[in-house]
Design a protein around this motif. Structure first.
Motif, PDB file in Angstrom:
ATOM      1  N   ASP A 288       0.797  -1.214   0.000  1.00  0.00           N
ATOM      2  CA  ASP A 288       0.000   0.000   0.000  1.00  0.00           C
ATOM      3  C   ASP A 288       0.839   1.278   0.000  1.00  0.00           C
ATOM      4  N   ASP A 289       2.087   1.140  -0.270  1.00  0.00           N
ATOM      5  CA  ASP A 289       2.958   2.307  -0.420  1.00  0.00           C
ATOM      6  C   ASP A 289       2.959   3.236   0.782  1.00  0.00           C
ATOM      7  N   ASP A 290       2.814   2.701   1.974  1.00  0.00           N
ATOM      8  CA  ASP A 290       2.888   3.620   3.100  1.00  0.00           C
ATOM      9  C   ASP A 290       4.254   3.562   3.771  1.00  0.00           C
ATOM     10  N   GLU A 291       5.187   2.927   3.094  1.00  0.00           N
ATOM     11  CA  GLU A 291       6.562   2.887   3.561  1.00  0.00           C
ATOM     12  C   GLU A 291       6.732   2.126   4.859  1.00  0.00           C
ATOM     13  N   MET A 292       5.778   1.325   5.168  1.00  0.00           N
ATOM     14  CA  MET A 292       5.993   0.397   6.278  1.00  0.00           C
ATOM     15  C   MET A 292       5.150  -0.847   6.056  1.00  0.00           C
ATOM     16  N   LEU A 293       5.526  -1.876   6.832  1.00  0.00           N
ATOM     17  CA  LEU A 293       4.853  -3.144   6.666  1.00  0.00           C
ATOM     18  C   LEU A 293       3.866  -3.354   7.788  1.00  0.00           C
ATOM     19  N   SER A 294       2.641  -3.566   7.426  1.00  0.00           N
ATOM     20  CA  SER A 294       1.694  -3.978   8.457  1.00  0.00           C
ATOM     21  C   SER A 294       1.844  -5.479   8.625  1.00  0.00           C
ATOM     22  N   PHE A 295       1.174  -5.995   9.608  1.00  0.00           N
ATOM     23  CA  PHE A 295       1.319  -7.425   9.837  1.00  0.00           C
ATOM     24  C   PHE A 295       0.829  -8.239   8.649  1.00  0.00           C
ATOM     25  N   ILE A 296      -0.225  -7.725   8.028  1.00  0.00           N
ATOM     26  CA  ILE A 296      -0.774  -8.446   6.889  1.00  0.00           C
ATOM     27  C   ILE A 296       0.256  -8.554   5.781  1.00  0.00           C
ATOM     28  N   GLU A 297       0.874  -7.438   5.531  1.00  0.00           N
ATOM     29  CA  GLU A 297       1.886  -7.450   4.474  1.00  0.00           C
ATOM     30  C   GLU A 297       3.050  -8.359   4.847  1.00  0.00           C
ATOM     31  N   PHE A 298       3.384  -8.296   6.119  1.00  0.00           N
ATOM     32  CA  PHE A 298       4.478  -9.137   6.592  1.00  0.00           C
ATOM     33  C   PHE A 298       4.132 -10.607   6.406  1.00  0.00           C
ATOM     34  N   GLU A 299       2.945 -10.940   6.797  1.00  0.00           N
ATOM     35  CA  GLU A 299       2.566 -12.343   6.675  1.00  0.00           C
ATOM     36  C   GLU A 299       2.504 -12.771   5.223  1.00  0.00           C
ATOM     37  N   HIS A 300       2.058 -11.860   4.416  1.00  0.00           N
ATOM     38  CA  HIS A 300       1.998 -12.150   2.992  1.00  0.00           C
ATOM     39  C   HIS A 300       3.374 -12.488   2.442  1.00  0.00           C
TER      40      HIS A 300
END
Lengths: 189, 958
Positions: free
Chosen positions: A161-173
């Motif tokens: 999502d281009d917010d320059e950080m990883l949420s947990f969802i992105e991390f898990e992905h």
């Protein structure tokens, strides 16, 4: 064998078994390891609430051979210790090795990995977290530019999502696509 | 920090219709997971000053978080206690609390892995009414809020209104959306809010994300609860969930499960205890019911599964025996990391499968044969045991006698040295043991009391048993290999899908090997990771260089690569020719009388050549690949592929040359054995052995003849296996170990020594070694039935030898091989070689005539007898119904539909996988669009701020 009976009550052992990925034998082995760290502090008899009350301080935990060389040892202790200080009671300790055991599924492992890499505890892996992770990984031998480069690359790959950080969802992905992770996020006791 | 503030929900009716109302009241709940908005400010009044500084510096912040934890929340357990005390006073709060408890509790225990659904249900029952209340409240309100408006209002609402709502403080504390560390979240969010109010827009994004995540997590858990044990009233609300809820699902998939499981052990234990007592109550209740009424009471018992679990637990405990050597692994992993440990994992797996095959052979071949030969050795010296007195019987009888005479002749003349030589070569007296095919009799007998009487089951058809055991072993092996490689195949597929592969993220998040516990290795690993990153950076440069190559350079490079490939092919060709020539030479020289050493050398010539080639050629390949200027990864890969090709095709060449010498010759000489015409007037095809020679005079040595070609082939593989064993062991003990010793003594003084360094433990090549020895086992299994046993010992021994080598002799592996990739690669090699071998053996069993002089297939049933006929004959002897059924499987009528079904199912799976791929793409897009939604919202927030609608608690615009 007499030791086996007195360290934990039957009920305790069953509860531990229900709540971890360990067998009875494993639990007792983990306890042995735990006790070795501070034999003077931890009694053999853990039948009342010693399992959650008696804590081994962080610096002793960090000396443990399984963690000693791990660049994330402090984070690991903090994440798994109940109060976040890094001091651990037996139950925290057991929990830690349960998560690191082979039987723990990927989602549990990744959830804890996320916590470990989340240095600033903000529930996002921002650039700061990534940089710190990278530095720990490479013993600080990358130059600043290189670190920035790699961090940007990681974000490029994972930050949907281009917010320059990883949420947990992105991390898990991303973890689900990283075959190494399950193999390496594992400590044998 | 008082968590027990009085908090009352508005009546559900109040908020059902009207928007404003719902804003006033309903938000307080649904949006109260953002109570940080509120909390952050209200706390300024009530909290110690330390808290107030939260927003300022990250360090202070995190310290504070910890302090908070220490001081106030130590553990959730304690919180619980407090609530227990508070119960009478804070009723509505308590019910809310219960809902949360349940949310977290039921599944939290589930996270423990064993605790099961029934826990959850019981738990749910107890708190159902509370949950229901809460749910009704939440759902009604959420209908009104859709999409962006929802967010905007929410934020506005909070910012405007939150400050007045002291009551909301810490409500969220229990809501623990992420994990057990409730308070970290809270604080983190709280400070975000502060920043929002004052300066940092960046934080706003974060909050929005949190808002969203929290909303979803709640929604998710409420759904779960709904499906778990909801009453009928709740069902009404199911339909009322706004449609827009559903499109976020993919974001939730992974998250809640993990979150729910992430409760600390202490909490889970408490829950488990509660559940236990709840169960106890339930059981008593149930028992009382039971006493009242035996019918009509149905209950889902929580007891049985528990018992089953225990049984399962004991079973899995027993299965742990299969994970033997775990402390060995710990040591290896600690010193060298996972990737190296996979080699040992692979070795251990080979030990297991060899043991399995060994058991099969033991049960169906060794023991029957042993029984037979001990009981009947005196009565049946010729090992032919046939009631049939056809022409074939006579031939077999003659051939067998000729062969055993031949063996007797040789054995009689043996000196002690010869005996030793024979052990190494598998000839002479060794040939007449269970080691080789030729020894096995075609029929084993357990007779009844009377010699003439045959009772049911008194036959043991050795030929059939032999064939079926080998067949069964291959099927079992195949299943095991496929099963083992299917675990890794997914990863391989992912690995090869280079576009989607997050290389850097993988390196960062999966880079560290948590197993490592040796100081050296830790430093080394860090260095490796560093180097990997550097190599990646290099590669990017290299790519650029590639793009900038001029046509001239490019054509030069291609020419170079072409030349090298040509050279590689030539090298391979030369190696193959060397093996072929060696086997030929061996057959020729066998006839001559030679001295001990020379004979040994000649006999072992093919094996030695293979070992030597195996030792040197991969090194050459490695050097060649460096010249070719491929990327790093590719260099390693192409070297391995070439080495694999070399190794496996050597076995292939050996087989081909054996076939050529033993079988093809026969075709050429058109089945006549002129020398024998007098000796065996009736016997055609030289007892099935074209190399059969009759000595001109009885005194002449018979060494040059092959009287049992299967045993001859078996001897070749036996020699190869022994040579391989010796080569690996000797290389470690005589080359690598001295090198180590010399190195440690002289590295400071002699430069050459230090530049040569230590022997390297090159993982792929080591694996190749062991795959090779396994391949030998499978090829030779049919001809040398004891080979599985030998290989079992060998692999077992290698495990410890290699561990010793790794720990004390070799340098740490230089290359950072990816654990998963290498493991699946080994599996693939194994599978390929296995399939090739199975094909070869299948061809042999179905096409080549066995020797009449030896082995379990010595009695022909027709002129065109092949080994497989044993099976067909057996089937033919069955009564008609089962026979027809079996035969049906061989007909086109069966084959064609089966083939079609197979094709269809393949097509089906292919189509499904395509569908999944498409789905994945869509989901990804959806994730992205979600993210853009968020950004849109952000813009709105920005707008709002600019308009000055945000006010501080003093009601002054920012």
């Amino acid at each position: 064998m007499g030791n086996k009976v007195t360290t934990f009550t039957e009920v305790q052992l069953e509860a531990y078994q229900d709540c971890t990925y360990f067998t009875r034998k494993d639990i007792l082995r983990v306890f042995q390891r735990f006790r070795e760290l501070a034999p003077d502090m931890i009694p053999y008899d853990m039948t009342s609430d010693e399992g959650s009350r008696l804590k081994i301080p962080l610096d002793k935990l960090e000396e443990m051979p399984e963690l000693k060389e791990n660049p994330f040892r402090r984070r690991i202790c903090q994440v798994f210790s109940d109060d976040g200080t890094g001091d651990m009671a037996f139950e925290d300790f057991l929990d830690m090795f349960s998560v690191f055991s082979e039987a723990a599924p990927r989602d549990i492992k990744s959830a804890y990995a996320f916590k470990i890499y989340d240095y600033d505890n903000d529930n996002f892996l921002g650039k700061f977290d990534l940089e710190k992770t990278l530095k720990s990984l490479t013993q600080d031998s990358l130059t600043k530019d290189e670190v920035t480069f790699v961090v940007n690359k990681v974000l490029e790959e994972t930050d949907l999502d281009d917010d320059e950080m990883l949420s947990f969802i992105e991390f898990e992905h991303v973890i689900s696509r990283a075959p190494e992770f399950l193999n390496t996020f594992h400590i044998r006791i | 920090m008082d968590r027990r503030r009085v908090y009352t929900y508005p009546e559900p009716d109040n908020i059902s219709g009207d928007y404003d109302n719902s804003q006033d009241g309903g938000y307080a709940d649904d949006a109260a997971y953002d109570s940080q908005y509120v909390g952050g400010h209200t706390r300024q009044d009530s909290d110690p000053p330390a808290d107030y500084e939260l927003g300022n510096s990250p360090h202070v912040r995190s310290n504070n978080i910890n302090n908070n934890n220490n001081n106030n929340f130590g553990s959730v357990v304690r919180d619980d206690d407090r609530y227990q005390h508070a119960e009478p006073r804070y009723n509505s709060r308590e019910s809310d609390r219960h809902v949360h408890d349940m949310e977290e509790g039921g599944v939290g225990v589930g996270g423990g892995g064993r605790a099961t659904g029934h826990h959850y249900e019981r738990h749910g029952d107890r708190r159902e009414s509370a949950a229901h209340e809460w749910l009704r409240h939440r759902r009604t309100k959420s209908q009104h809020l859709n999409g962006y408006d929802f967010y905007r209002h929410q934020i506005q609402y909070h910012v405007n209104r939150g400050f007045q709502h002291d009551d909301d403080d810490n409500k969220d504390g229990v809501d623990n959306h992420y994990n057990s560390r409730v308070d970290n979240d809270d604080d983190a969010d709280r400070r975000s809010v502060q920043s929002l109010n004052f300066e940092d827009l960046k934080r706003a994004r974060q909050i929005l994300a949190t808002v969203r995540v929290r909303r979803k997590s709640r929604k998710h858990s409420s759904r779960k609860r709904r499906s778990g044990g909801a009453s009928s009233d709740d069902e009404d609300f199911v339909d009322d969930v706004p449609a827009d809820y559903d499109d976020d699902d993919e974001e939730e998939v992974g998250l809640p499960s993990a979150r729910e499981k992430m409760k600390s052990l202490a909490e889970r234990l408490v829950l488990a205890k509660q559940l236990q007592s709840a169960k106890e109550v339930a059981r008593q209740y149930r028992d009382s019911l039971w006493a009242l009424d035996h019918e009509g009471v149905t209950f889902s018992s929580g007891r049985v599964p528990k018992k089953l679990q225990r049984v399962g637990g004991t079973f899995s405990d027993a299965l742990r025996v299969l994970n033997f050597w775990s402390h060995q692994f710990k040591e290896i992993e600690g010193h060298f990391g996972i990737a190296t440990a996979t080699y040992f994992r692979f070795t251990r797996w080979l030990v297991k499968i060899n043991f399995l095959v060994l058991l099969l052979f033991l049960g169906f071949i060794y023991i029957p044969q042993l029984t037979y030969s001990t009981i009947f050795s005196d009565q049946q010296p010729d090992q032919v045991n046939i009631t049939d007195s056809s022409r074939f019987y006579e031939e077999t009888f003659k051939c067998s006698n000729a062969y055993s005479d031949h063996l007797d002749n040789i054995t009689r003349k043996e000196s002690d040295i010869d005996k030793f030589l024979n052990i190494a070569l598998g000839t002479g007296f060794i040939e007449n043991t269970m080691l080789f095919y030729g020894y096995y009799s075609n029929l084993s007998f357990w007779r009844g009391q009377d010699p003439g009487e045959e009772v049911f089951g008194s036959h043991y058809n050795m030929g059939l048993a032999y064939l079926l055991t080998v067949g069964a072993s291959f099927i079992v092996l195949f299943l095991l290999i496929v099963k083992n490689s299917s675990n890794t195949i997914k990863e391989t597929v992912m690995d090869f899908d280079q576009q989607a592969f997050p290389k850097y993220a993988n390196a960062v998040f999966g880079g560290w090997d948590y197993c490592i516990n040796s100081e050296n290795m830790a430093a080394f690993k860090q260095n490796i990771i560093y180097k990997e990153f550097m190599a990646d950076l290099e590669e990017i440069k290299l790519k650029r260089k590639k793009q900038n190559r001029t046509t001239g350079e490019r054509s030069k490079l291609y020419l170079k690569r072409f030349g090298i490939n040509l050279f590689v092919i030539a090298l391979l060709g030369a190696s193959f020719y060397a093996i072929f020539a060696a086997t030929d030479f061996l057959l020729e020289k066998q006839t001559e009388q030679l001295s001990f050493i020379v004979a040994l050398l000649i006999q072992y010539l093919p094996s030695i050549i293979i070992s030597v080639l195996n030792f040197f050629i991969p090194e050459i390949f490695l050097k060649l690949a460096e010249v070719e200027e491929y990327s790093n990864n590719f260099t390693t890969r192409i070297t391995i592929v070439r080495a694999v090709f070399l190794r496996l095709s050597m076995v292939g060449v050996l087989i081909v040359s054996l076939y050529y010498q033993l079988q093809y010759e026969r075709e050429r000489t058109s089945y006549t054995c002129p020398e024998e015409e007098n000796f065996f007037p009736n016997v055609t095809r030289c007892c099935g052995n074209p190399m059969w020679k009759i000595p001109d005079s009885p005194t002449e040595d018979e060494k040059g003849t092959v009287k049992c070609w299967e045993s001859y082939v078996g001897q070749q593989f036996y020699k190869l296996a022994v040579a391989d064993f010796a080569a690996v062991t000797l290389a470690t003990l005589l080359l690598k170990l001295p090198r180590r010793l010399v190195h440690s003594k002289l590295k400071q003084r002699v430069r050459l020594v230090s530049t040569l360094g230590l022997a390297k433990f090159d993982l792929p090549l080591e694996v190749l070694d062991i795959v090779y020895s396994q391949t030998l086992c499978w090829v030779g299994m049919f001809f040398t039935p004891l080979l599985p046993a030998i290989t079992f010992v060998k692999v077992f021994f290698f495990f410890f030898l290699k561990k010793f080598e790794l720990l004390f002799v070799c340098e740490t592996p230089k290359n950072a091989y990816r654990a998963s990739r290498s493991y699946s690669f080994f599996q693939t090699i194994l599978l390929v070689s296995f399939i090739m071998i199975a094909g070869l053996l299948g061809y042999m069993i179905g096409n080549i005539q066995p020797s009449k002089s030896c082995g379990p297939f010595r009695l022909y049933s027709s002129d065109q007898y092949v080994m497989f006929d044993t099976v067909s004959n057996q089937v033919n002897s069955w009564p008609s119904t089962p026979r027809n059924i079996v035969k049906y499987f061989g007909t086109v009528a069966f084959f064609l539909p089966a083939f079609l079904v197979l094709l269809l199912s393949i097509y089906y799976y292919w189509a499904t996988s395509q569908g999944y791929k498409k789905m994945e793409k869509l989901l990804k897009l959806q994730l992205k669009s979600e993210a853009y939604d968020k950004q849109y919202l952000l813009a709105r927030v920005d707008e709002v701020i600019k308009k000055g609608q945000l006010v501080t608690h003093d009601n002054e615009p920012i």
